[in-house]
Design a protein around this motif. Structure first.
Motif, PDB file in Angstrom:
ATOM      1  N   CYS A  44       0.772  -1.233  -0.046  1.00 11.61           N
ATOM      2  CA  CYS A  44       0.097  -0.009   0.133  1.00 11.61           C
ATOM      3  C   CYS A  44       0.919   1.304   0.009  1.00 11.61           C
ATOM      4  O   CYS A  44       0.513   2.285  -0.859  1.00 11.61           O
ATOM      5  N   ARG A  45       1.713   1.205   0.850  1.00 13.61           N
ATOM      6  CA  ARG A  45       2.584   2.409   1.002  1.00 13.61           C
ATOM      7  C   ARG A  45       3.427   2.809  -0.259  1.00 13.61           C
ATOM      8  O   ARG A  45       3.680   3.886  -0.660  1.00 13.61           O
ATOM      9  N   THR A  46       3.774   1.634  -0.825  1.00 12.60           N
ATOM     10  CA  THR A  46       4.671   2.003  -2.153  1.00 12.60           C
ATOM     11  C   THR A  46       3.778   2.743  -3.257  1.00 12.60           C
ATOM     12  O   THR A  46       4.053   3.393  -3.720  1.00 12.60           O
ATOM     13  N   GLN A  47       2.510   2.456  -3.326  1.00  8.54           N
ATOM     14  CA  GLN A  47       1.581   2.719  -4.396  1.00  8.54           C
ATOM     15  C   GLN A  47       1.244   4.162  -4.013  1.00  8.54           C
ATOM     16  O   GLN A  47       0.963   5.194  -4.738  1.00  8.54           O
ATOM     17  N   LEU A  48       1.075   4.514  -2.544  1.00  4.69           N
ATOM     18  CA  LEU A  48       0.753   5.964  -2.179  1.00  4.69           C
ATOM     19  C   LEU A  48       1.864   6.599  -2.189  1.00  4.69           C
ATOM     20  O   LEU A  48       1.667   7.909  -2.803  1.00  4.69           O
ATOM     21  N   LYS A  49       3.123   6.229  -2.125  1.00 11.18           N
ATOM     22  CA  LYS A  49       4.239   7.056  -2.434  1.00 11.18           C
ATOM     23  C   LYS A  49       4.314   7.497  -4.033  1.00 11.18           C
ATOM     24  O   LYS A  49       4.660   8.535  -4.500  1.00 11.18           O
ATOM     25  N   LEU A  50       3.912   6.510  -4.799  1.00 12.83           N
ATOM     26  CA  LEU A  50       3.999   6.812  -6.325  1.00 12.83           C
ATOM     27  C   LEU A  50       2.613   7.858  -6.393  1.00 12.83           C
ATOM     28  O   LEU A  50       3.015   8.689  -7.541  1.00 12.83           O
ATOM     29  N   VAL A  51       1.607   7.824  -5.976  1.00 10.76           N
ATOM     30  CA  VAL A  51       0.720   8.920  -6.377  1.00 10.76           C
ATOM     31  C   VAL A  51       1.308  10.133  -5.848  1.00 10.76           C
ATOM     32  O   VAL A  51       0.896  11.077  -6.650  1.00 10.76           O
ATOM     33  N   ARG A  52       1.902  10.306  -4.777  1.00  5.14           N
ATOM     34  CA  ARG A  52       2.287  11.503  -4.396  1.00  5.14           C
ATOM     35  C   ARG A  52       3.337  12.047  -5.310  1.00  5.14           C
ATOM     36  O   ARG A  52       3.636  13.356  -5.595  1.00  5.14           O
ATOM     37  N   ASP A  53       4.294  11.156  -5.523  1.00  7.91           N
ATOM     38  CA  ASP A  53       5.147  11.419  -6.753  1.00  7.91           C
ATOM     39  C   ASP A  53       4.427  11.851  -8.034  1.00  7.91           C
ATOM     40  O   ASP A  53       5.034  12.851  -8.737  1.00  7.91           O
ATOM     41  N   MET A  54       3.395  11.178  -8.523  1.00  6.87           N
ATOM     42  CA  MET A  54       2.907  11.683  -9.666  1.00  6.87           C
ATOM     43  C   MET A  54       2.199  13.097  -9.406  1.00  6.87           C
ATOM     44  O   MET A  54       2.303  13.815 -10.454  1.00  6.87           O
ATOM     45  N   GLU A  55       1.729  13.405  -8.487  1.00 13.56           N
ATOM     46  CA  GLU A  55       1.248  14.734  -8.195  1.00 13.56           C
ATOM     47  C   GLU A  55       2.394  15.676  -8.414  1.00 13.56           C
ATOM     48  O   GLU A  55       2.163  16.763  -8.822  1.00 13.56           O
ATOM     49  N   SER A  56       3.592  15.414  -7.796  1.00 17.36           N
ATOM     50  CA  SER A  56       4.435  16.378  -8.017  1.00 17.36           C
ATOM     51  C   SER A  56       5.052  16.590  -9.395  1.00 17.36           C
ATOM     52  O   SER A  56       5.588  17.664  -9.486  1.00 17.36           O
ATOM     53  N   LYS A  57       4.782  15.572 -10.203  1.00 15.17           N
ATOM     54  CA  LYS A  57       5.289  15.752 -11.618  1.00 15.17           C
ATOM     55  C   LYS A  57       4.081  15.930 -12.473  1.00 15.17           C
ATOM     56  O   LYS A  57       4.186  15.757 -13.634  1.00 15.17           O
ATOM     57  N   TRP A  58       2.985  16.436 -11.967  1.00 15.47           N
ATOM     58  CA  TRP A  58       1.597  16.502 -12.705  1.00 15.47           C
ATOM     59  C   TRP A  58       1.601  17.221 -13.953  1.00 15.47           C
ATOM     60  O   TRP A  58       1.148  16.947 -15.127  1.00 15.47           O
ATOM     61  N   GLY A  59       2.317  18.310 -13.807  1.00 20.38           N
ATOM     62  CA  GLY A  59       2.461  19.278 -15.285  1.00 20.38           C
ATOM     63  C   GLY A  59       3.411  18.716 -16.022  1.00 20.38           C
ATOM     64  O   GLY A  59       3.004  18.594 -17.279  1.00 20.38           O
ATOM     65  N   GLU A  60       4.191  17.957 -15.813  1.00 23.85           N
ATOM     66  CA  GLU A  60       5.356  17.330 -16.452  1.00 23.85           C
ATOM     67  C   GLU A  60       4.887  16.218 -17.347  1.00 23.85           C
ATOM     68  O   GLU A  60       4.883  16.071 -18.487  1.00 23.85           O
ATOM     69  N   MET A  61       3.830  15.473 -16.477  1.00 25.40           N
ATOM     70  CA  MET A  61       3.084  14.302 -17.145  1.00 25.40           C
ATOM     71  C   MET A  61       2.296  14.866 -18.452  1.00 25.40           C
ATOM     72  O   MET A  61       1.998  14.294 -19.573  1.00 25.40           O
ATOM     73  N   HIS A  62       1.471  15.863 -18.060  1.00 25.99           N
ATOM     74  CA  HIS A  62       0.437  16.220 -19.047  1.00 25.99           C
ATOM     75  C   HIS A  62       1.409  16.920 -20.235  1.00 25.99           C
ATOM     76  O   HIS A  62       0.936  16.942 -21.538  1.00 25.99           O
ATOM     77  N   LYS A  63       2.523  17.476 -20.016  1.00 23.37           N
ATOM     78  CA  LYS A  63       3.217  17.945 -21.130  1.00 23.37           C
ATOM     79  C   LYS A  63       3.933  17.025 -21.885  1.00 23.37           C
ATOM     80  O   LYS A  63       4.132  16.995 -23.080  1.00 23.37           O
ATOM     81  N   ILE A  64       4.357  15.877 -21.292  1.00 17.09           N
ATOM     82  CA  ILE A  64       4.911  14.600 -22.162  1.00 17.09           C
ATOM     83  C   ILE A  64       3.643  14.320 -22.850  1.00 17.09           C
ATOM     84  O   ILE A  64       3.975  13.847 -24.153  1.00 17.09           O
ATOM     85  N   ILE A  65       2.577  14.054 -22.285  1.00 16.47           N
ATOM     86  CA  ILE A  65       1.339  13.642 -23.285  1.00 16.47           C
ATOM     87  C   ILE A  65       1.290  14.545 -24.450  1.00 16.47           C
ATOM     88  O   ILE A  65       0.968  14.078 -25.622  1.00 16.47           O
ATOM     89  N   ALA A  66       1.181  15.785 -24.344  1.00 18.59           N
ATOM     90  CA  ALA A  66       0.915  16.709 -25.303  1.00 18.59           C
ATOM     91  C   ALA A  66       1.947  16.601 -26.429  1.00 18.59           C
ATOM     92  O   ALA A  66       1.834  16.594 -27.658  1.00 18.59           O
ATOM     93  N   GLU A  67       3.415  16.473 -25.977  1.00 15.05           N
ATOM     94  CA  GLU A  67       4.406  16.477 -26.895  1.00 15.05           C
ATOM     95  C   GLU A  67       4.467  14.878 -27.614  1.00 15.05           C
ATOM     96  O   GLU A  67       4.678  15.029 -29.081  1.00 15.05           O
ATOM     97  N   GLU A  68       4.046  13.989 -26.860  1.00 17.59           N
ATOM     98  CA  GLU A  68       3.906  12.773 -27.751  1.00 17.59           C
ATOM     99  C   GLU A  68       2.936  12.359 -28.528  1.00 17.59           C
ATOM    100  O   GLU A  68       3.005  11.828 -29.661  1.00 17.59           O
ATOM    101  N   LYS A  69       1.843  13.105 -28.384  1.00 22.43           N
ATOM    102  CA  LYS A  69       0.620  12.959 -29.249  1.00 22.43           C
ATOM    103  C   LYS A  69       0.680  13.913 -30.431  1.00 22.43           C
ATOM    104  O   LYS A  69       0.069  13.723 -31.456  1.00 22.43           O
ATOM    105  N   ALA A  70       1.552  15.024 -30.354  1.00 24.34           N
ATOM    106  CA  ALA A  70       1.755  15.824 -31.440  1.00 24.34           C
ATOM    107  C   ALA A  70       2.418  15.519 -32.645  1.00 24.34           C
ATOM    108  O   ALA A  70       3.134  14.542 -32.638  1.00 24.34           O
TER     109      ALA A  70
END
Length: 361
Positions: A335-361
């Motif tokens: 459980c704790r590894t998964q929740l840590k991953l969620v927190r890390d995703m939140e900290s990288k949220w803008g970068e994740m969306h930027k990557i999606i936009a770049e790779e879809k372009a």
């Protein structure tokens, strides 16, 4: 129903399938933990995968097998290479399985000249798994999803997972909840966000598609010579669902920098490089995704990771009945590894969306 399956029982059961000639070899095969799997060879040298399907895991095997038969038959019409889709060997009566006093059984042709990796050895391995699952999604884009059975009801219905979580918390049979309040509070803090996809599905803003629902690398066969994606396997959980959840479960598992049960949470992050690699392959192989699906891919990863963490904690609080545990607090560590991953995703949220936009372009 007997739990003791002898070699004679296996050989007798195999006689119910359309196999070419006598069986000369039948031995356990692979690393699966759900179904019992044998490698079978007939007198001509042709190889098969022979499985006893777990009725503990799958409550409606005929529905499950109907889903597999429909999907593999549909995919076969879209490929000239028979190795790109699992091929069922039918029973003598034309059925996709055999049912006897020992349970339910099925046979597939063995997919020759392939490799199956338990973890990505290179970024390209992870990329090829994205190609495989993206192509699987794209090739089933025009499949009539309403024909499929929901073999595991509410499997990724996140609000329903929260309902179950609340029920277990209310019972708290081992009085464990008081020691994991921080984890409980974090899960509930995510509830509104991670319920978004289900709400969008209900409003028709995300399409129901044919989904695999277990999109780990070891469910992809790579061509042994080229190491290119060839075939998606383990179709037991194929049913209607959301494409973003297939994407998200791959990220949850494949872009994590540590094992699912790592105790040292400082090692647990989501690799943006791996996120980009997988995104590139998935959107390239599945151009039929809608704009809403594209924009929700990061939320698919966050939702699947939070949901998995919540399921581990639910099982821990309930007494560790569902997931196999190998040490004290194993489900809590998971459980704790998964929740840590969620927190890390939140900290990288803008970068994740930027990557999606770049790779879809």
């Amino acid at each position: 129903m007997s739990n003791v399956i002898t070699k004679d029982i296996l050989l007798q059961t195999l006689k119910g399938f359309q196999i070419n000639g006598d069986v000369t070899y039948c031995e356990p095969y692979g690393f699966g933990h759900i179904n019992s799997t044998q490698l079978v060879v007939d007198q001509s040298g042709k190889r098969y995968i022979f499985q006893k399907i777990s009725e503990r895991a799958f409550k409606d095997v005929p529905a499950l097998m109907e889903n597999i038969d429909l999907v593999t038959s549909f995919l076969r019409e879209k490929s000239a290479d028979p190795r790109t889709v699992l091929t069922l060997v039918y029973a003598l009566d034309g059925s996709s399985y055999v049912k006897n006093e020992y349970g339910y059984w099925r046979v597939y042709d063995f997919v020759e000249d392939t490799i199956c990796l338990q973890s990505a050895e290179t970024d390209m391995d992870f990329y090829e798994s994205a190609i495989a699952f993206g192509r699987f999604q794209q090739n089933l884009n025009d499949f009539p999803v309403e024909k499929l059975h929901e073999t595991i009801p509410n499997f990724h219905n996140t609000p329903d997972r929260f309902r179950i979580f609340r029920e277990v918390l209310a019972k708290d049979p081992l009085n464990r909840a008081k020691d994991v309040q921080a984890e409980i509070d974090f899960i509930f803090s995510q509830e509104e966000a991670v319920s978004t996809a289900q709400r969008m599905l209900e409003r028709g803003e995300l399409p129901a598609r044919v989904t695999h629902n277990d999109t780990k690398l070891n469910n992809v066969l790579l061509d042994a010579a080229t190491r290119k994606a060839l075939c998606v396997i383990d179709l037991d959980t194929v049913m209607p669902g959301l494409s973003i959840f297939d994407f998200g479960d791959s990220i949850r598992f494949g872009a994590a920098t540590a094992a699912e049960d790592e105790k040292d949470l400082s090692k647990v992050t989501m690799s943006l490089d791996r996120f980009r690699v997988y995104t590139r392959g998935f959107v390239q192989a599945c151009p039929g995704l809608t704009d809403n699906e594209i924009s929700m891919l990061p939320m698919g990863a966050r939702t699947m990771t939070l949901e998995c963490g919540m399921r581990f904690l639910t099982d821990y609080i309930d007494g560790d009945h569902y997931f196999a545990v190998h040490r004290e607090g194993h489900n809590l560590d998971r459980c704790r590894t998964q929740l840590k991953l969620v927190r890390d995703m939140e900290s990288k949220w803008g970068e994740m969306h930027k990557i999606i936009a770049e790779e879809k372009a």
